[in-house]
Design an enzyme around this catalytic site. Structure first.
Site, mmCIF file in Angstrom:
data_model
loop_
_atom_site.group_PDB
_atom_site.id
_atom_site.type_symbol
_atom_site.label_atom_id
_atom_site.label_comp_id
_atom_site.label_asym_id
_atom_site.label_seq_id
_atom_site.Cartn_x
_atom_site.Cartn_y
_atom_site.Cartn_z
ATOM 1 N N VAL A 75 0.850 -1.196 0.000
ATOM 2 C CA VAL A 75 0.000 0.000 0.000
ATOM 3 C C VAL A 75 0.885 1.246 0.000
ATOM 4 O O VAL A 75 1.726 1.422 0.891
ATOM 5 C CB VAL A 75 -0.943 0.005 1.226
ATOM 6 N N LYS A 76 0.686 2.076 -1.024
ATOM 7 C CA LYS A 76 1.520 3.275 -1.169
ATOM 8 C C LYS A 76 0.814 4.450 -0.505
ATOM 9 O O LYS A 76 -0.342 4.760 -0.823
ATOM 10 C CB LYS A 76 1.733 3.539 -2.660
ATOM 11 N N ILE A 77 1.523 5.083 0.413
ATOM 12 C CA ILE A 77 0.937 6.136 1.250
ATOM 13 C C ILE A 77 1.780 7.397 1.114
ATOM 14 O O ILE A 77 3.010 7.317 1.223
ATOM 15 C CB ILE A 77 0.985 5.706 2.754
#
Ligand code: G3P
Length: 218
Positions: free
Chosen positions: A86-88
């Protein structure tokens, strides 16, 4: 050093994977839009399509900028496939989300890193990867590679498991320099990976070998 491709283009991902040197994929909302992938369901399906091509980590970015929204979207993304990371974005809300996901054993890639302090914060929150954008720093007359070296030194001083994912890589020298510094991963275009293979003396040498072989085998 691991090689990730920075695109949402399935043909390019396939070509890089077939080369045998691809370890993963990074995407972002701009790269999705470039491929004409719009609408939540189409975007989710596209991530699954990418995961079905590549046996490696695939970064999928949240759109929400608030903590609750990031958690909601991140859990949906993480459930798509075991290889989704998951890219945050690097914001204070993002840091809280990274900490939350880390406690749930959901892997994260903290994106839009432009300083060593941001990379330190992301590592402390438990990010699996940090993505310093070296090309965009170069664009504003700041040496992006210096940032990779600074983060490498900071992470080496302690026991952070966070991997340095050099992003916004634009050309083959970026790849070579990242490898010299000790980035864990680089993500860049297929053209930069293919350019690593090119050398005029290789082309000339091969031409000569083939010509000499042909002389003896007429
Ligand atoms: O991986 C980050 C990347 O997508 C940004 O690249 O070339 O738009 O700076 P660029």
């Amino acid at each position: 050093m691991k090689f990730f491709i920075d695109t949402a283009n399935l043909n390019e991902i396939k070509e890089a994977y077939e080369l045998g040197v691809l370890d993963g994929v990074t995407t972002n909302p701009s790269l999705m839009a470039k491929e004409g992938i719009t609408g939540e369901q189409n975007i989710l399906k596209h991530y699954v399509d990418i995961c079905n091509i590549v046996d490696g980590d695939v970064s999928a970015e949240v759109i929400a900028v608030d903590f609750e929204g990031m958690i909601r979207e991140g859990e949906i993304l993480a459930a798509l496939h075991k290889n989704i990371v998951v890219k945050i974005p690097m914001t204070l809300e993002g840091i809280k989300a990274i900490k939350y996901f880390s406690s749930k054993k959901i892997r994260t890639n903290c994106t839009l890193i432009f300083s060593a302090g941001q990379a330190l914060l992301a590592a402390k929150a438990g990010a699996s990867y940090v993505s310093p954008f070296i090309g965009r720093l170069d664009d504003i007359s700041t040496n992006g590679l210096d940032l990779i070296a600074q983060i490498r030194q900071i992470y080496n001083n302690y026991t952070y498991d966070t991997e340095i994912l050099a992003a916004s890589v634009r050309h083959p020298m970026h790849i070579i320099n990242c490898a010299e510094i000790g980035a864990d991963v680089m993500t860049g275009p297929l053209s930069a990976m293919k350019a690593l293979a090119k050398h005029p003396l290789t082309d000339l040498g091969l031409q000569q070998f083939l010509a000499d072989y042909a002389k003896g085998n007429v």
